[in-house]
Design a protein around this motif. Structure first.
Motif, PDB file in Angstrom:
ATOM      1  N   LEU A   1      -3.481  -0.609  -4.542  1.00  0.00           N
ATOM      2  CA  LEU A   1      -2.254  -1.338  -4.867  1.00  0.00           C
ATOM      3  C   LEU A   1      -1.335  -0.132  -5.134  1.00  0.00           C
ATOM      4  CD1 LEU A   1      -3.049  -3.923  -7.278  1.00  0.00           C
ATOM      5  CD2 LEU A   1      -2.315  -4.257  -4.934  1.00  0.00           C
ATOM      6  N   LEU A   2      -1.622   1.028  -5.358  1.00  0.00           N
ATOM      7  CA  LEU A   2      -0.607   2.065  -5.563  1.00  0.00           C
ATOM      8  C   LEU A   2      -0.376   2.673  -4.268  1.00  0.00           C
ATOM      9  CD1 LEU A   2       0.566   4.359  -7.263  1.00  0.00           C
ATOM     10  CD2 LEU A   2      -1.189   5.674  -7.344  1.00  0.00           C
ATOM     11  N   ILE A   3      -1.244   2.939  -3.375  1.00  0.00           N
ATOM     12  CA  ILE A   3      -0.951   3.330  -2.096  1.00  0.00           C
ATOM     13  C   ILE A   3       0.181   2.284  -1.445  1.00  0.00           C
ATOM     14  CG2 ILE A   3      -1.990   3.556   0.459  1.00  0.00           C
ATOM     15  CD1 ILE A   3      -4.507   4.419  -1.273  1.00  0.00           C
TER      16      ILE A   3
ATOM     17  N   TRP B   1       5.068   5.641   6.053  1.00  0.00           N
ATOM     18  CA  TRP B   1       3.662   6.095   6.627  1.00  0.00           C
ATOM     19  C   TRP B   1       2.465   6.215   5.694  1.00  0.00           C
ATOM     20  CZ3 TRP B   1       2.336  10.596   4.522  1.00  0.00           C
ATOM     21  CH2 TRP B   1       3.186  11.441   3.935  1.00  0.00           C
ATOM     22  N   PHE B   2       2.865   6.384   4.466  1.00  0.00           N
ATOM     23  CA  PHE B   2       1.847   6.705   3.306  1.00  0.00           C
ATOM     24  C   PHE B   2       0.700   5.644   3.404  1.00  0.00           C
ATOM     25  CE2 PHE B   2       0.694   6.608  -1.043  1.00  0.00           C
ATOM     26  CZ  PHE B   2      -0.062   7.950  -1.078  1.00  0.00           C
ATOM     27  N   PRO B   3       1.079   4.336   3.335  1.00  0.00           N
ATOM     28  CA  PRO B   3      -0.117   3.579   3.317  1.00  0.00           C
ATOM     29  C   PRO B   3      -0.923   3.187   4.616  1.00  0.00           C
ATOM     30  CG  PRO B   3       1.663   2.202   3.170  1.00  0.00           C
ATOM     31  CD  PRO B   3       2.087   3.725   2.916  1.00  0.00           C
ATOM     32  N   ALA B   4      -0.040   3.452   5.822  1.00  0.00           N
ATOM     33  CA  ALA B   4      -0.534   3.539   7.179  1.00  0.00           C
ATOM     34  C   ALA B   4      -1.619   4.457   7.074  1.00  0.00           C
ATOM     35  CB  ALA B   4       0.671   3.632   8.190  1.00  0.00           C
ATOM     36  N   VAL B   5      -1.189   5.770   6.904  1.00  0.00           N
ATOM     37  CA  VAL B   5      -2.221   7.025   6.798  1.00  0.00           C
ATOM     38  C   VAL B   5      -3.504   6.739   6.300  1.00  0.00           C
ATOM     39  CG1 VAL B   5      -2.486   9.160   6.167  1.00  0.00           C
ATOM     40  CG2 VAL B   5      -0.267   8.786   7.643  1.00  0.00           C
TER      41      VAL B   5
END
Length: 320
Positions: free
Chosen positions: A252-254, A266-270
């Motif tokens: 959930l934080l991501i 891009w953070f959650p995708a990575v």
């Protein structure tokens, strides 16, 4: 106080206290907290990242971290040897958990040797951290305080205040990873942005999550030794729910940090591969193979570091 100094060594075990035994006492093969320095390096602006002084400071901090962890795990092994929890936890599964990694229980070091080593590492670690702060280009007060707290808490993880025996183990496991990411970053830059803090939390959650599986496996031995963890206080079913909740919190934080604007798109995708690995170790852990789930959780943490380092390098390269 009566100590349960149970040794599981065979008749040929050596008490020579060679370098290999001390390396095992220091747990030099467990490097997961040190990986935070790679993340710190990747988060830096290119001009700072490639500066010679940056490499020098990160190298000094790395040595300081290794020495402090050596003190922490040394005292932890001594306490576990005295209260019998290491013999209980490793004796039933010595083949899978590599008994030789516990040199006191295996009989390759004496308690006096281990104590001398742990106290020497404590002094050296404090000196090295002080030198790191003195050599840093920036010294924000909060970073200095956080560094001191991390050192003090590490040494007293299983010694002195015995934080891991008083119900603070899970908090410590995530807190040390966060602290040892934010402190060197702040010493190099003077501050920490919201996105840096998010990545520090994601990093710190890694050791906590695989530590929860260790706690699951060690619950009976820890309970007998009086060590308070969530696993010793609740039923096995409830602890599985707790592990699932902590895993979900990282996911959930991501996702939530990007939705809230604290992280780029891009953070959650990575980190999608990491999310898949988290789901895998949850399912395997729920099915009862705790040590396999723990291994996958360890790998998930290391994959997290690789992906974040690569993504930050690309992002700053594009930005520059």
């Amino acid at each position: 106080m009566t100590h349960q100094t149970t040794t599981l060594a065979g008749p040929g075990a050596s008490r020579a206290g060679g370098l290999a035994a001390y390396a095992r006492l220091a747990k030099l093969d467990i490097y997961d907290y040190y990986l935070g320095l790679l993340l710190v390096w990747a988060l830096l602006a290119p001009a700072v990242r490639w500066d010679g002084g940056t490499f020098g400071l990160l190298g000094l901090v790395l040595i300081a971290e290794i020495v402090v962890v050596a003190a922490m795990v040394g005292f932890d092994d001594i306490t576990g040897f005295r209260d019998g929890s290491d013999a209980a936890n490793y004796g039933s599964d010595a083949a899978r958990r590599r008994l030789h990694r516990k040199p006191l229980v295996a009989g390759t070091l004496t308690e006096v040797q281990a104590l001398r080593f742990a106290w020497s590492a404590t002094v050296a670690g404090a000196v090295l951290w002080a030198a790191s702060v003195a050599a840093a280009p920036h010294r924000p007060l909060w970073a200095i305080v956080l560094a001191a707290v991390c050192v003090a808490a590490s040494v007293q993880y299983s010694w002195g205040l015995k934080l891991s025996y008083r119900g603070f183990q899970e908090i410590f496991l995530i807190g040390l990873g966060i602290g040892w990411t934010l402190v060197p970053y702040a010493l190099l830059t003077g501050a920490a942005s919201g996105f840096v803090i998010v990545q520090a939390i994601v990093f710190g959650a890694g050791p906590m999550l695989f530590g929860l599986y260790s706690n699951t496996n060690d619950a009976d031995g820890d309970r007998d030794a009086g060590r308070i963890t969530v696993a010793t206080l609740v039923s096995a079913r409830t602890h599985r729910v707790f592990v699932a909740a902590m895993t979900a919190a990282q996911v959930l934080l991501i996702a939530g940090s990007a939705a809230a604007g604290a992280a780029p798109w891009w953070f959650p995708a990575v980190l999608l591969p990491v999310v898949a690995m988290r789901l895998a170790h949850l399912v395997i852990g729920f099915r009862g193979d705790i040590l396999r789930a723990r291994r996958i959780a360890i790998h998930a943490h290391r994959v997290t570091v690789v992906l974040l380092v690569a993504a930050n390098l690309v992002a700053t390269g594009v930005a520059s």
